[in-house]
Design an enzyme around this catalytic site. Structure first.
Site, PDB file in Angstrom:
ATOM      1  N   THR A 351       0.747  -1.103   0.043  1.00 46.08           N
ATOM      2  CA  THR A 351       0.073  -0.037  -0.039  1.00 46.08           C
ATOM      3  C   THR A 351       0.858   1.432   0.176  1.00 46.08           C
ATOM      4  O   THR A 351       0.553   2.207  -0.815  1.00 46.08           O
ATOM      5  CB  THR A 351      -0.874   0.058   1.149  1.00 46.08           C
ATOM      6  OG1 THR A 351      -1.811  -1.013   1.194  1.00 46.08           O
ATOM      7  CG2 THR A 351      -1.907   1.330   1.105  1.00 46.08           C
ATOM      8  N   GLU A 391       8.022  -2.725  -2.375  1.00 41.91           N
ATOM      9  CA  GLU A 391       7.460  -3.585  -3.459  1.00 41.91           C
ATOM     10  C   GLU A 391       7.454  -2.888  -4.612  1.00 41.91           C
ATOM     11  O   GLU A 391       6.325  -2.239  -5.353  1.00 41.91           O
ATOM     12  CB  GLU A 391       5.968  -3.640  -2.959  1.00 41.91           C
ATOM     13  CG  GLU A 391       5.925  -4.482  -1.645  1.00 41.91           C
ATOM     14  CD  GLU A 391       5.101  -5.424  -1.456  1.00 41.91           C
ATOM     15  OE1 GLU A 391       4.507  -5.915  -2.496  1.00 41.91           O
ATOM     16  OE2 GLU A 391       4.813  -6.133  -0.280  1.00 41.91           O
ATOM     17  N   TYR A 392       8.469  -2.795  -5.176  1.00 40.99           N
ATOM     18  CA  TYR A 392       9.257  -2.506  -6.579  1.00 40.99           C
ATOM     19  C   TYR A 392       7.978  -1.140  -7.190  1.00 40.99           C
ATOM     20  O   TYR A 392       7.761  -1.497  -8.470  1.00 40.99           O
ATOM     21  CB  TYR A 392       8.823  -3.746  -7.709  1.00 40.99           C
ATOM     22  CG  TYR A 392       7.979  -4.574  -7.186  1.00 40.99           C
ATOM     23  CD1 TYR A 392       8.310  -5.639  -6.346  1.00 40.99           C
ATOM     24  CD2 TYR A 392       6.698  -4.394  -7.485  1.00 40.99           C
ATOM     25  CE1 TYR A 392       7.142  -6.598  -5.977  1.00 40.99           C
ATOM     26  CE2 TYR A 392       5.541  -5.441  -7.474  1.00 40.99           C
ATOM     27  CZ  TYR A 392       5.998  -6.431  -6.640  1.00 40.99           C
ATOM     28  OH  TYR A 392       4.962  -7.243  -6.233  1.00 40.99           O
ATOM     29  N   MET A 457      10.485 -12.551  -1.251  1.00 42.43           N
ATOM     30  CA  MET A 457       9.137 -12.989  -1.094  1.00 42.43           C
ATOM     31  C   MET A 457       8.790 -13.899  -2.145  1.00 42.43           C
ATOM     32  O   MET A 457       8.146 -13.715  -3.148  1.00 42.43           O
ATOM     33  CB  MET A 457       8.335 -11.589  -1.679  1.00 42.43           C
ATOM     34  CG  MET A 457       8.267 -10.554  -0.506  1.00 42.43           C
ATOM     35  SD  MET A 457       7.521  -9.063  -0.634  1.00 42.43           S
ATOM     36  CE  MET A 457       8.501  -8.023  -1.814  1.00 42.43           C
ATOM     37  N   THR A 458       8.949 -15.077  -1.780  1.00 38.44           N
ATOM     38  CA  THR A 458       8.914 -16.128  -2.717  1.00 38.44           C
ATOM     39  C   THR A 458       7.427 -16.950  -2.400  1.00 38.44           C
ATOM     40  O   THR A 458       7.514 -18.012  -2.264  1.00 38.44           O
ATOM     41  CB  THR A 458      10.033 -17.415  -2.426  1.00 38.44           C
ATOM     42  OG1 THR A 458      10.203 -17.716  -0.943  1.00 38.44           O
ATOM     43  CG2 THR A 458      11.470 -16.804  -2.849  1.00 38.44           C
ATOM     44  N   TYR A 459       6.516 -16.197  -2.778  1.00 41.07           N
ATOM     45  CA  TYR A 459       5.240 -16.453  -2.779  1.00 41.07           C
ATOM     46  C   TYR A 459       4.307 -15.341  -3.733  1.00 41.07           C
ATOM     47  O   TYR A 459       4.693 -14.458  -4.204  1.00 41.07           O
ATOM     48  CB  TYR A 459       4.587 -16.440  -1.235  1.00 41.07           C
ATOM     49  CG  TYR A 459       4.941 -15.366  -0.441  1.00 41.07           C
ATOM     50  CD1 TYR A 459       4.589 -14.055  -0.450  1.00 41.07           C
ATOM     51  CD2 TYR A 459       5.987 -15.697   0.670  1.00 41.07           C
ATOM     52  CE1 TYR A 459       4.950 -13.159   0.315  1.00 41.07           C
ATOM     53  CE2 TYR A 459       6.439 -14.801   1.336  1.00 41.07           C
ATOM     54  CZ  TYR A 459       5.671 -13.347   1.307  1.00 41.07           C
ATOM     55  OH  TYR A 459       6.093 -12.267   1.982  1.00 41.07           O
ATOM     56  N   ASP A 460       2.880 -15.737  -3.782  1.00 41.84           N
ATOM     57  CA  ASP A 460       2.055 -14.839  -4.648  1.00 41.84           C
ATOM     58  C   ASP A 460       2.576 -14.935  -5.922  1.00 41.84           C
ATOM     59  O   ASP A 460       2.216 -13.611  -6.677  1.00 41.84           O
ATOM     60  CB  ASP A 460       2.041 -13.648  -4.025  1.00 41.84           C
ATOM     61  CG  ASP A 460       1.172 -13.537  -2.703  1.00 41.84           C
ATOM     62  OD1 ASP A 460       0.642 -14.595  -2.374  1.00 41.84           O
ATOM     63  OD2 ASP A 460       1.263 -12.001  -2.225  1.00 41.84           O
TER      64      ASP A 460
END
Length: 617
Positions: A351, A391-392, A457-460
């Site tokens: 966010t 988050e990039y 963050m190795t998910y989603d």
């Protein structure tokens, strides 16, 4: 890291990357091959062995002249050798007898075609009695033995008489066609005693410590049956403040400030679940990034909300006039009880990552604002450092900007200069290793000199933002045949970061304590079509593990993680078993440790946190 109230959309990008099974990533060893079969053969190899475990691999080949439709491989391991997490097959076992059945996407083999599946194991034994579709793996048709079955599992042990140093365990008897001889009692996976009765008192334990117990039976033919479900016991006393050993792996969990609202998940839950004794770090999420500065995210939850005595870590209710309340005070109480835990304040997230573009324009001023907030006198001594949840923004997350690949490195350098070496400086970063993907949009290698570690963050990787599918696991350890986007897996992400110059000892592997799912699905295996996001408690397409484990139990595994098909819903999520496999992989890669998002998705007894902790020992 994503707030559980918001979905992350990872854009599919890039060209096809090389598809490698886990065995190829770890290095292939010499195979032991069955003799040629008349219609099909099964070949076993052991690509790698790291002392405390190994990777096993089977190759199934159609050696006939007609198409093979479906295969099942069976074998036995000697006592002391076990197979655990599997990929590209559904693996079950009864005692030391293992059965692997094809996945939905690799069961049909044309003449001359072959496929592989693998698993993580422990022990030094080799498989015997191999059978492929009921026949010998070399094509013969020797019938299986009859009337010599292993014993059933005993009843799950119950605990009583718990003291600082002992516990009594009792269970109902197992059954067997030849008669049960005795029972093995296992503590934390290791046999502590073999008894002839159905009870045992374990002594010499440590006060204030969690232990996990299972029981398995052995018959008069010395065959071992399956173990029971685990029973967790917490011994009394001790205060739970035993620090982890020096040099231990990172075990980090995210605590969300908003969890104290609808989720009713408070800091005290970390104590009652036993999780607090199994972690080294907490990331408190999230602080805001706005106007080029660090800012409070939710002042009421952070330092104003009053907790009642039953909600409080200390057991004492907050008063109206005390100087600090809220989650911050609860974290201070937790830290007093568990002084080994490092607490880090995480800023940004899905966010609020849009604020990093402005922050990078004056990195020194941003770092100063963060330093002042983290060390505010109202909560002095609480935080051991700062985390940037990046988050990039310059690769288009929730927002896009033109800060460029150097912005991240500039920010991390400024934070390290301001916070010095006495505080932790960390970051959560993307795991998109696709060609032209997000890992190429920032200088993660150059910035790594300024950080203590990265949380990758190795998910989603996949989810119901692609409403019609194809269904795919959101946290695959490796790539697999039919994966919708190459480079969207843990192994490729870690390999790419290493290639960019990030030391393995600064990388933490990420685990989601939740699942992602679709509805309108008829196919059990990955790759099915869907009609939309499956319903979730707080948001469609996402659900906590503690709900999914009973709502939609696992029906298969792929690429080192699990999936579940129940009715018209299809979910993917990690379990204690798949986490164990991922932790073994992380240790073999020399990673710093692991982290998870977030505490509130775990069960009341913290079974996923326990799996992370045990797997990293």
């Amino acid at each position: 890291m994503t707030r559980s109230a918001l979905a992350r959309h990872r854009a599919l990008a890039g060209l096809t990357a090389l598809l490698l099974p886990l065995g190829a990533l770890l290095g292939l060893a010499t195979a032991t091959t069955a003799s040629a079969a008349t219609t099909a053969s099964a070949t076993y190899s052991k690509p790698s062995d790291w002392g405390t475990g190994f990777e096993g691999k089977w190759t199934v080949k159609n050696t006939g002249t007609t198409t093979l439709t479906g295969w099942t491989v069976e074998w036995d391991f000697p006592s002391g050798t076990t197979a655990g997490t599997a990929w590209d097959a559904t693996l079950t076992h009864s005692g030391n007898h293992y059965t692997a059945t094809n996945a939905g996407y690799n069961g049909t083999l044309a003449p001359g075609a072959s496929t592989t599946f693998g698993f993580n194991g422990t022990g030094a034994g080799a498989p015997t009695g191999c059978k492929l579709n009921g026949a010998s793996c070399d094509g013969s048709t020797t019938p299986p033995p009859t009337g010599d079955n292993p014993p059933s599992a005993p009843g799950r042990p119950t605990a009583s008489g718990i003291t600082d140093t002992s516990v009594k365990l009792s269970w109902t008897a197992a059954t067997d066609d030849k008669g049960v001889k005795n029972y093995d009692v296992l503590r934390d996976g290791a046999t502590v005693s073999t008894v002839t009765g159905t009870s045992y008192t374990d002594t010499g334990l440590t006060a204030g410590t969690d232990y996990s117990y299972t029981v398995r039976a052995r018959d008069t033919a010395d065959q071992t049956g399956p173990a029971t479900a685990a029973t967790t016991v917490h011994t009394t006393g001790g205060g739970g403040t035993t620090p982890p050993p020096t040099g231990s792996k990172v075990r980090l969990g995210y605590f969300t400030e908003w969890g104290t609202y609808d989720r009713n998940f408070n800091v005290k839950n970390l104590v009652t679940s036993g999780t607090a004794s199994k972690i080294t770090h907490i990331n408190y999420a999230f602080g805001n990034v706005t106007g080029g500065k660090c800012a409070i995210g939710d002042s009421y939850a952070d330092y104003d909300k009053a907790f009642t005595a039953d909600q409080s870590v200390s057991g004492v209710a907050d008063t109206w006039d005390q100087p600090l309340r809220g989650n911050f005070n609860q974290l201070k109480e937790l830290k007093a009880k568990y002084p080994n835990i490092k607490i880090i304040w995480s800023f940004g997230g899905w966010t609020w990552s849009g604020g990093f573009g402005a922050a990078s324009q004056n990195a020194a001023a941003f770092a100063q604002s963060c330093y002042d907030l983290v060390n505010d006198p109202r909560w002095a001594g609480l935080f051991d450092g700062i985390d940037i949840d990046w988050e990039y923004p310059n690769a288009c997350g929730l927002t896009c900007d033109t800060s460029g690949a150097s912005a991240f490195r500039t920010l991390m350098a400024a934070l390290r200069a301001k916070f010095g070496t006495g505080k932790l400086v960390t970051a959560a970063i993307t795991a998109d290793a696709s060609d032209g993907g997000k890992l190429e949009a920032a200088d993660y290698g150059g910035a790594s000199q300024y950080v203590d570690f990265y949380n990758v963050m190795t998910y989603d990787f996949f989810g119901a933002w692609d409403a019609q599918g194809p269904t795919a696991p959101h946290s695959p350890l490796t790539s697999y045949a039919g994966m919708p986007q190459q480079g969207f897996d843990t192994a490729d992400a870690i390999a790419k970061l290493k290639a960019e110059g990030v030391p393995a000892a600064k990388l933490n592997l990420g685990i989601g304590f939740y699942g992602r799912g679709w509805t309108g699905v008829t196919q059990d295996a990955p790759g099915g079509t869907a009609t939309g996001a499956a319903p979730g408690t707080y948001e469609a397409g996402i659900e906590d593990y503690k709900v999914l484990k009973t709502k939609c139990p696992v029906t298969g595994t792929v690429a080192g993680t699990a999936y579940a098909h129940c009715g018209t819903q299809w979910w993917s999520y990690d379990t204690p078993a798949t986490i164990a496999g991922k932790m073994t992989w992380a240790k073999n890669q020399g990673l710093a440790g692991a982290f998870y998002w977030d505490f509130s998705g775990d069960t009341a007894n913290g079974e996923l946190a326990t799996a992370v902790d045990s797997g990293l020992k």
